[in-house]
Design a protein around this motif. Structure first.
Motif, mmCIF file in Angstrom:
data_model
loop_
_atom_site.group_PDB
_atom_site.id
_atom_site.type_symbol
_atom_site.label_atom_id
_atom_site.label_comp_id
_atom_site.label_asym_id
_atom_site.label_seq_id
_atom_site.Cartn_x
_atom_site.Cartn_y
_atom_site.Cartn_z
ATOM 1 N N ASN A 43 0.821 -1.209 0.000
ATOM 2 C CA ASN A 43 0.000 0.000 0.000
ATOM 3 C C ASN A 43 0.858 1.264 0.000
ATOM 4 O O ASN A 43 0.519 2.251 -0.647
ATOM 5 C CB ASN A 43 -0.944 0.005 1.203
ATOM 6 N N ILE A 44 1.968 1.209 0.736
ATOM 7 C CA ILE A 44 2.878 2.357 0.746
ATOM 8 C C ILE A 44 3.492 2.528 -0.642
ATOM 9 O O ILE A 44 3.579 3.642 -1.157
ATOM 10 C CB ILE A 44 3.962 2.180 1.825
ATOM 11 N N GLU A 45 3.861 1.426 -1.255
ATOM 12 C CA GLU A 45 4.393 1.494 -2.622
ATOM 13 C C GLU A 45 3.336 2.049 -3.583
ATOM 14 O O GLU A 45 3.642 2.852 -4.461
ATOM 15 C CB GLU A 45 4.843 0.107 -3.094
ATOM 16 N N ARG A 46 2.102 1.615 -3.375
ATOM 17 C CA ARG A 46 1.025 2.097 -4.242
ATOM 18 C C ARG A 46 0.822 3.601 -4.089
ATOM 19 O O ARG A 46 0.694 4.329 -5.064
ATOM 20 C CB ARG A 46 -0.281 1.355 -3.905
ATOM 21 N N GLN A 54 1.766 8.124 -11.212
ATOM 22 C CA GLN A 54 0.474 8.200 -11.901
ATOM 23 C C GLN A 54 -0.049 9.613 -12.029
ATOM 24 O O GLN A 54 -0.611 9.974 -13.055
ATOM 25 C CB GLN A 54 -0.538 7.309 -11.181
ATOM 26 N N SER A 55 0.153 10.441 -10.999
ATOM 27 C CA SER A 55 -0.358 11.803 -11.107
ATOM 28 C C SER A 55 0.526 12.656 -12.019
ATOM 29 O O SER A 55 0.255 13.826 -12.226
ATOM 30 C CB SER A 55 -0.483 12.439 -9.727
ATOM 31 N N HIS A 56 1.592 12.065 -12.556
ATOM 32 C CA HIS A 56 2.445 12.774 -13.507
ATOM 33 C C HIS A 56 2.486 12.055 -14.847
ATOM 34 O O HIS A 56 3.497 12.116 -15.548
ATOM 35 C CB HIS A 56 3.872 12.903 -12.968
ATOM 36 N N HIS A 57 1.393 11.354 -15.158
ATOM 37 C CA HIS A 57 1.442 10.589 -16.398
ATOM 38 C C HIS A 57 1.727 11.503 -17.593
ATOM 39 O O HIS A 57 1.185 12.586 -17.691
ATOM 40 C CB HIS A 57 0.148 9.805 -16.645
ATOM 41 N N GLY A 58 2.587 11.010 -18.451
ATOM 42 C CA GLY A 58 3.030 11.843 -19.566
ATOM 43 C C GLY A 58 4.339 12.538 -19.251
ATOM 44 O O GLY A 58 5.009 13.066 -20.135
ATOM 45 N N PRO A 187 11.038 17.680 -20.176
ATOM 46 C CA PRO A 187 11.611 16.741 -19.224
ATOM 47 C C PRO A 187 10.874 15.407 -19.224
ATOM 48 O O PRO A 187 9.733 15.330 -19.645
ATOM 49 C CB PRO A 187 11.412 17.452 -17.884
ATOM 50 N N MET A 188 11.580 14.376 -18.752
ATOM 51 C CA MET A 188 10.998 13.052 -18.646
ATOM 52 C C MET A 188 11.562 12.361 -17.403
ATOM 53 O O MET A 188 12.774 12.358 -17.196
ATOM 54 C CB MET A 188 11.353 12.228 -19.879
ATOM 55 N N GLY A 189 10.644 11.805 -16.625
ATOM 56 C CA GLY A 189 11.091 11.082 -15.449
ATOM 57 C C GLY A 189 10.911 9.588 -15.650
ATOM 58 O O GLY A 189 9.926 9.158 -16.236
ATOM 59 N N LEU A 190 11.886 8.805 -15.177
ATOM 60 C CA LEU A 190 11.722 7.353 -15.160
ATOM 61 C C LEU A 190 11.719 6.931 -13.703
ATOM 62 O O LEU A 190 12.474 7.469 -12.899
ATOM 63 C CB LEU A 190 12.869 6.670 -15.915
ATOM 64 N N ALA A 191 10.849 5.981 -13.394
ATOM 65 C CA ALA A 191 10.727 5.575 -12.003
ATOM 66 C C ALA A 191 10.778 4.068 -11.897
ATOM 67 O O ALA A 191 10.446 3.347 -12.847
ATOM 68 C CB ALA A 191 9.410 6.084 -11.424
ATOM 69 N N GLN A 192 11.213 3.617 -10.746
ATOM 70 C CA GLN A 192 11.285 2.190 -10.542
ATOM 71 C C GLN A 192 11.112 1.869 -9.064
ATOM 72 O O GLN A 192 11.626 2.579 -8.208
ATOM 73 C CB GLN A 192 12.646 1.688 -11.048
ATOM 74 N N ILE A 193 10.368 0.789 -8.812
ATOM 75 C CA ILE A 193 10.259 0.262 -7.459
ATOM 76 C C ILE A 193 10.837 -1.137 -7.515
ATOM 77 O O ILE A 193 10.371 -1.958 -8.307
ATOM 78 C CB ILE A 193 8.796 0.198 -6.980
#
Length: 572
Positions: A43-46, A54-58, A187-193
């Motif tokens: 849930n914390i990861e979510r 998700q709130s920065h899609h695009g 700009p573009m962000g990449l994210a990973q968990i």
RNA sequence: GCGGCCGUGGUCUAGUCCGGUCUAGGAUAGAAGCUUCCCAAGCUUCGGAUCCCGGGUUCGAAUCCCGGCGGCCGCACCA
């Protein structure tokens, strides 16, 4: 028994987490998560995913890359060389020290000690007469301890690989492919968990310092000539508690509280995107239950910073036993990583920046006189031609003006090349993007949420987890197990489940005991079915924190619960 | 890695100093049942402990000794 002990005991009892491989004696630095802990952590990861991705899609995209990467990646990233400590041991009392720290302490300022080899450090130690600071005993040889876990790929021992110590490199090595696939927008962000591993010398502090843990990172790529954050207005009023580099140097302990806009204006934070993510992080940590007063950002001094970083802030949170503990790092990595991968891989990882108005440029073009060259070189003409191609025409021209130029044993004479001046329009230029990186440890956050939520009431434990991360959201109880009440309760449990909530059904023991059980796992709402339910189809919903009950019609239960579970909670 | 303290059912703990009466006691938690029903009520029954692991001393070890593993604290370390 302090709060840490209480939380750890509860976690074991209720299935959150415990030491790993326990039946074989346990291994320090590894943790196993049980059902409740896993749900909480997910849930914390979510919530992190929702906040940062998700709130920065695009703008920000999540990717997934392997834990094992070939040695070359970490040679390029600098981890093979720099993710180490130089250690020296006292031959007499066997205490170990950071060799460079010990030398600086006893011999004063020494230029370039950071980059010295172990041999050079050994020499310095004997030259300056450095001894053990504890017992004055003689020191052994300086050795390097690398914190990377090492492994092999396949059956070949020469194919060395490492477990990643951060997820970042997976985003750097994939930058170009993703940049292309996502239509080359900056700009573009990449994210990973994902999982990372660091072979810590001596981890302690349970869930706080692990050898293997889950990291949640964003590598945010931007044009250093257009470093403005398009979303900065959304956070400009967020207050950050900051200890700047200057404050750390002067040993100030109380952070200043500044608005994001101010922190940027005063230059405390060097890049807007870093500031933006720091603001998001403040909100995120608050949502997990840590009040802003027990949060702060502390600047890292240049010699404490990672090898790649131009500016780093650690986000610290106050824990009961250990005081201020790092939960996230915010690093301005500049173009270090991409530049290193360009250098090591030979691939072009740059982006293209269009000029607002294309401007004309004079370019020099070198036109080799093939006949003249082949008269001198015959069969080797091709080599000369490629040598000429390999040199910037402008540079070649100026070098040839002062005589022949030698390249790999080949002589290039001015009569071999004709230079033409051309007018061209240049529509832009290539550059290597800069990177701002927020990076979180999910396991620490899980512990943080548990510690913040831990309360006691009338000798009972009540875990006041924010509803948005609670592992179980609803418990359903039949007040008695007869007269059709059990069946009715079970059907409501089913209803809640189908509505997408995690629901537990509990019909054992007294009603008080069931409330207590639900409280211990932080379940925010308990629905009880009683005789009145049978008469008017209403149930009671009991609130974990206030213990107050509200009668709610069954047909409005879903909405009632969702409206209380979904909203974000900012605790200040 | 070094030093100090510590390791007993899921959890908390009694017992360890001074070896036998401990085939390890209690509380709590868990399961089954009865009963009660809105904040861990009560009763019955049940399961569950290589006393962290290995070695030693001894007629006999949870208890003493040595080594290891793990935990906490201090030192060091934590890009």
């Amino acid at each position: 028994m302090d709060k840490y002990d209480k939380v750890v005991e509860l976690c074991r009892r209720r299935g959150f987490f415990w030491p790993s491989s326990e039946i074989y004696g346990g291994v320090a630095g590894f943790l196993d998560f049980g059902p409740m802990g896993t749900m909480l952590k997910r849930n914390i990861e979510r919530r992190w995913r929702e906040t940062f991705i998700q709130s920065h899609h695009g703008l920000v995209y999540e990717i997934e890359t392997p834990v094992v990467m070939p040695a070359r990646v970490f040679e390029a990233s600098g981890h093979v060389e720099n993710f180490t400590d130089v250690i020296v041991e006292c031959l007499q009392c066997h205490k170990r020290f950071r060799a460079d720290h010990l030398i600086l302490e006893q011999a004063g300022e020494i230029q370039g000690i950071e980059g010295m080899s172990t041999k050079e450090l050994d020499e310095l130690i004997s030259e300056k007469g450095v001894r053990c600071s504890e017992c004055r005993g003689p020191l052994g040889k300086v050795s390097r301890f690398n914190l990377l876990f090492r492994t092999n790929i396949g059956p070949y021992s020469e194919s060395v690989a490492y477990l990643r110590p951060e997820a970042a490199q997976g985003m750097f090595v994939n930058f170009k492919s993703i940049f292309n696939a996502m239509r080359e927008r900056l700009p573009m962000g990449l994210a990973q968990i994902g999982k990372v591993a660091r072979n810590e010398i001596s981890p302690r502090q349970g869930p706080i310092r692990l050898r293997e843990f889950t990291i949640m990172e964003v590598e945010f790529f931007f044009d250093p000539k257009a470093p403005g954050c398009t979303l900065i207005d959304e956070v400009s009023d967020v207050r950050l508690r900051l200890l700047t580099e200057d404050m750390v140097k002067t040993k100030t302990e109380e952070p200043m509280e500044v608005r994001v806009a101010e922190a940027l204006k005063e230059g405390y934070i060097k890049t807007e995107w870093l500031a933006y993510f720091m603001a998001l992080s403040t909100r995120f940590i608050s949502e997990l239950g840590a009040p802003t007063a027990s949060q702060m950002f502390v600047a890292k001094l240049p010699d404490e910073r990672a090898h790649y970083s131009a500016q780093t802030f650690d986000q610290l949170v106050r824990l009961d036993r250990w005081g201020w503990v790092e939960v996230s790092g915010h690093a301005y990595r500049t173009d270090y990583d991409l530049s290193r991968h360009i250098q090591y891989s030979g691939q072009d990882l740059s982006a293209f920046r269009k000029f607002q108005t294309p401007h004309p440029v004079r370019v020099t073009v070198a036109k080799p006189k093939v006949e003249r060259i082949s008269a001198d070189y015959g069969k080797e003409t091709g080599k000369i031609l490629s040598a000429i191609k390999g040199i910037d025409p402008g540079a070649l021209k100026s070098r040839l003006s002062s005589g022949p130029v030698e390249v790999d044993g080949l002589i290039i004479r001015s009569e071999y090349v004709e230079f033409l001046e051309k007018e061209e329009t240049l529509s832009g230029e290539r550059f290597v993007p800069h990177v701002a990186e927020p990076s979180f440890g999910a396991d620490r956050l899980t512990y943080l949420a548990l510690e913040c939520a831990y309360t006691e009431r009338e000798d009972r434990v009540v875990l006041k987890l924010p509803p948005s991360i609670a592992p179980v959201q609803v418990s359903v109880f039949p007040l008695v197990n007869r007269d059709g009440i059990w069946e009715k309760a079970f059907s409501i449990h089913d209803l809640v489940r189908r509505a997408g909530m995690i629901s537990e059904f509990d019909d054992s023991g007294s009603i008080g005991r069931r409330y207590a059980r639900a409280d211990e796992i932080g379940c925010p709402f308990a629905v009880t079915v009683d005789y009145q339910t049978m008469a008017d189809d209403t149930v009671t919903v009991r609130d974990r924190d206030s213990w107050e009950q509200t009668r709610v019609p069954v047909n409005g239960l879903k909405e009632f619960l969702w409206s209380r579970l979904a909203p974000l909670r900012f605790i200040t």
